[in-house]
Design a protein around this motif. Structure first.
Motif, mmCIF file in Angstrom:
data_model
loop_
_atom_site.group_PDB
_atom_site.id
_atom_site.type_symbol
_atom_site.label_atom_id
_atom_site.label_comp_id
_atom_site.label_asym_id
_atom_site.label_seq_id
_atom_site.Cartn_x
_atom_site.Cartn_y
_atom_site.Cartn_z
ATOM 1 N N ASP A 79 -47.660 79.072 74.109
ATOM 2 C CA ASP A 79 -48.394 79.364 72.875
ATOM 3 C C ASP A 79 -49.908 79.211 72.988
ATOM 4 N N ASP A 80 -50.342 78.152 73.684
ATOM 5 C CA ASP A 80 -51.758 77.780 73.653
ATOM 6 C C ASP A 80 -52.059 76.892 74.857
ATOM 7 N N TYR A 81 -53.287 76.411 74.933
ATOM 8 C CA TYR A 81 -53.694 75.521 76.026
ATOM 9 C C TYR A 81 -53.443 74.042 75.705
ATOM 10 N N GLY A 82 -52.629 73.766 74.711
ATOM 11 C CA GLY A 82 -52.344 72.389 74.391
ATOM 12 C C GLY A 82 -53.514 71.714 73.702
ATOM 13 N N PHE A 83 -53.640 70.422 73.900
ATOM 14 C CA PHE A 83 -54.638 69.648 73.174
ATOM 15 C C PHE A 83 -55.996 69.609 73.864
ATOM 16 N N PHE A 84 -56.049 69.941 75.167
ATOM 17 C CA PHE A 84 -57.280 69.680 75.918
ATOM 18 C C PHE A 84 -57.875 70.904 76.621
ATOM 19 N N GLY A 85 -57.079 71.707 77.264
ATOM 20 C CA GLY A 85 -57.583 72.937 77.842
ATOM 21 C C GLY A 85 -58.047 72.848 79.284
ATOM 22 N N PRO A 86 -58.281 74.011 79.916
ATOM 23 C CA PRO A 86 -58.557 74.080 81.356
ATOM 24 C C PRO A 86 -59.804 73.332 81.816
ATOM 25 N N ASP A 87 -60.806 73.190 80.972
ATOM 26 C CA ASP A 87 -62.037 72.523 81.407
ATOM 27 C C ASP A 87 -62.037 71.031 81.093
ATOM 28 N N SER A 88 -60.890 70.494 80.698
ATOM 29 C CA SER A 88 -60.842 69.105 80.244
ATOM 30 C C SER A 88 -60.701 68.129 81.402
ATOM 31 N N PRO A 89 -61.259 66.932 81.262
ATOM 32 C CA PRO A 89 -61.027 65.898 82.269
ATOM 33 C C PRO A 89 -59.568 65.455 82.322
ATOM 34 N N SER A 90 -58.841 65.583 81.232
ATOM 35 C CA SER A 90 -57.429 65.199 81.246
ATOM 36 C C SER A 90 -56.630 66.084 82.191
ATOM 37 N N GLY A 97 -63.893 60.809 92.830
ATOM 38 C CA GLY A 97 -64.914 59.848 92.423
ATOM 39 C C GLY A 97 -65.051 59.793 90.912
ATOM 40 N N PRO A 98 -66.031 59.035 90.409
ATOM 41 C CA PRO A 98 -66.188 58.866 88.960
ATOM 42 C C PRO A 98 -66.456 60.188 88.237
ATOM 43 N N LEU A 99 -65.949 60.264 87.025
ATOM 44 C CA LEU A 99 -66.309 61.375 86.158
ATOM 45 C C LEU A 99 -67.765 61.225 85.747
ATOM 46 N N SER A 100 -68.360 62.316 85.317
ATOM 47 C CA SER A 100 -69.705 62.210 84.759
ATOM 48 C C SER A 100 -69.624 61.449 83.447
ATOM 49 N N PRO A 101 -70.734 60.878 82.966
ATOM 50 C CA PRO A 101 -70.695 60.161 81.678
ATOM 51 C C PRO A 101 -70.119 61.012 80.544
ATOM 52 N N ALA A 102 -70.484 62.291 80.519
ATOM 53 C CA ALA A 102 -69.968 63.160 79.464
ATOM 54 C C ALA A 102 -68.468 63.371 79.611
ATOM 55 N N GLU A 103 -67.991 63.546 80.858
ATOM 56 C CA GLU A 103 -66.559 63.736 81.088
ATOM 57 C C GLU A 103 -65.781 62.468 80.743
ATOM 58 N N GLU A 104 -66.337 61.316 81.095
ATOM 59 C CA GLU A 104 -65.623 60.077 80.794
ATOM 60 C C GLU A 104 -65.528 59.861 79.294
ATOM 61 N N SER A 105 -66.577 60.158 78.579
ATOM 62 C CA SER A 105 -66.532 60.040 77.124
ATOM 63 C C SER A 105 -65.469 60.973 76.541
ATOM 64 N N ARG A 106 -65.411 62.177 77.093
ATOM 65 C CA ARG A 106 -64.421 63.139 76.609
ATOM 66 C C ARG A 106 -63.009 62.698 76.996
ATOM 67 N N PHE A 107 -62.850 62.104 78.185
ATOM 68 C CA PHE A 107 -61.538 61.636 78.629
ATOM 69 C C PHE A 107 -60.956 60.650 77.632
ATOM 70 N N TRP A 108 -61.769 59.696 77.183
ATOM 71 C CA TRP A 108 -61.258 58.702 76.242
ATOM 72 C C TRP A 108 -61.065 59.287 74.847
ATOM 73 N N ARG A 124 -65.477 52.939 78.584
ATOM 74 C CA ARG A 124 -65.092 51.959 79.596
ATOM 75 C C ARG A 124 -65.352 50.527 79.099
ATOM 76 N N ASP A 125 -66.462 50.339 78.395
ATOM 77 C CA ASP A 125 -66.759 49.010 77.853
ATOM 78 C C ASP A 125 -65.688 48.578 76.857
ATOM 79 N N GLU A 126 -65.202 49.521 76.056
ATOM 80 C CA GLU A 126 -64.166 49.176 75.083
ATOM 81 C C GLU A 126 -62.831 48.900 75.767
ATOM 82 N N VAL A 127 -62.592 49.526 76.898
ATOM 83 C CA VAL A 127 -61.391 49.222 77.675
ATOM 84 C C VAL A 127 -61.455 47.769 78.153
ATOM 85 N N ARG A 128 -62.597 47.379 78.706
ATOM 86 C CA ARG A 128 -62.758 45.998 79.162
ATOM 87 C C ARG A 128 -62.585 45.016 78.007
ATOM 88 N N GLN A 129 -63.132 45.366 76.853
ATOM 89 C CA GLN A 129 -63.007 44.504 75.678
ATOM 90 C C GLN A 129 -61.540 44.373 75.265
#
Length: 300
Positions: free
Chosen positions: A6-17, A133-144, A165-170
């Motif tokens: 039906d669709d690309y789901g919740f995140f899509g081809p360009d998503s970090p997920s 390696g690490p996602l970019s800051p923008a990708e990591e924000s989008r991942f969460w 990431r800080d909230e994960v540690r918290q």
């Protein structure tokens, strides 16, 4: 197998997920996550009482990883369908937790939140350490942000999922006092890290290949609490080996990755292959879980 009708789901081809959950590092991350689940005494009791990982360890683990991957990459209707099915299974997992004497339910929001965060954090951690390696800051924000969307399919509140990431540690700092081990938890964690040979040579070998890499990504306090710590020399030795293995599986030709996945987790390999080979869906856009649920009801 068709997972994107039906669709690309919740995140899509360009998503970090899509990037993180479909990477071969997810196998290491998943082993890490299912071990960590048992620090929640209520989940440890549910696992012990159901005995699923002992009766059919490969099938139980494979179906769980296939669920996470499906939610990440399938169309919305498929993702909601598998989530609803899992909630129905969990609805039967109720009982008494032997340490506290309190009742447990596998669908309890706190336990669901622990499963969700440890799952998404573990695959990201292993992607960073052993993959590109690490996602970019923008990708990591989008991942969460995407992790919060995926949480809409569970009983926990999406707003409780860390947004950084800080909230994960918290979060880990806040729940640390509630985590513990027990006879049930110790047995399960060591069983998942080093599955006995009588459960099948492939699972026996696969668990032992992944375990040192999974343990190397954990903080010392978790390793000591779970009594599966390993020397720093092992951490240092396993890292380049795991990275080389992941590079080999990440080649443009995805057949090696699919072959390895099929030996360890065949149901997950089916989802992964469908993801890698699916063409564009009928509607080339993403949907919300609410929109996907409406579509699922309409097709019922």
């Amino acid at each position: 197998m068709e997972i994107r009708r039906d669709d690309y789901g919740f995140f899509g081809p360009d998503s970090p997920s899509w990037k993180v959950w479909a990477a071969p590092t997810a196998l290491i991350g998943f082993q890490r996550a299912v071990v960590l689940e048992h620090f929640d005494p209520f989940l440890a009791a549910a696992v012990a009482d159901s005995a699923g990982i002992y009766d059919d360890p490969r099938g139980r683990l494979d179906r769980t990883l296939a669920y996470f991957l499906t939610v990440a990459v399938a169309d919305g209707r498929t993702a909601v369908g598998v989530a609803d099915a899992l909630m129905r299974v969990h609805a039967h997992a109720k009982g008494i937790e032997p340490i506290t004497g309190a009742r447990y339910s596998a669908n309890h929001p706190d336990s669901q939140l622990w499963i969700h965060i440890t799952g998404w954090h573990s695959v990201l951690k292993c992607y960073e350490r052993y993959g590109p390696g690490p996602l970019s800051p923008a990708e990591e924000s989008r991942f969460w942000a995407e992790a919060r969307i995926a949480a809409e399919l569970q009983t926990c509140k999406p707003a409780d999922v860390p947004a950084s990431r800080d909230e994960v540690r918290q979060y880990f700092s806040e729940v640390r006092g509630r985590l513990c081990t027990s006879e049930h938890a110790d047995r399960a964690m060591h069983y998942l890290l080093y599955t006995p040979r009588d459960r099948g040579v492939q699972l026996w070998a696969g668990s032992r290949l992944l375990a040192p890499a999974a343990i190397a990504t954990l903080p010392r306090w978790m390793r000591q609490m779970g009594r599966f710590d390993q020397p720093a020399a092992v951490d240092a030795a396993v890292t380049p080996i795991a990275r080389a293995w992941i590079r080999a599986l990440s080649a443009l030709d995805r057949r090696p990755m699919l072959a390895v996945a099929r030996r360890i987790a065949p149901a997950t390999a089916d989802v992964l292959e469908a993801h890698l080979t699916s063409g564009a869906p009928t509607n080339a856009h993403t949907v919300t879980p609410a929109e996907a649920r409406e579509r699922l009801i309409a097709h019922a």
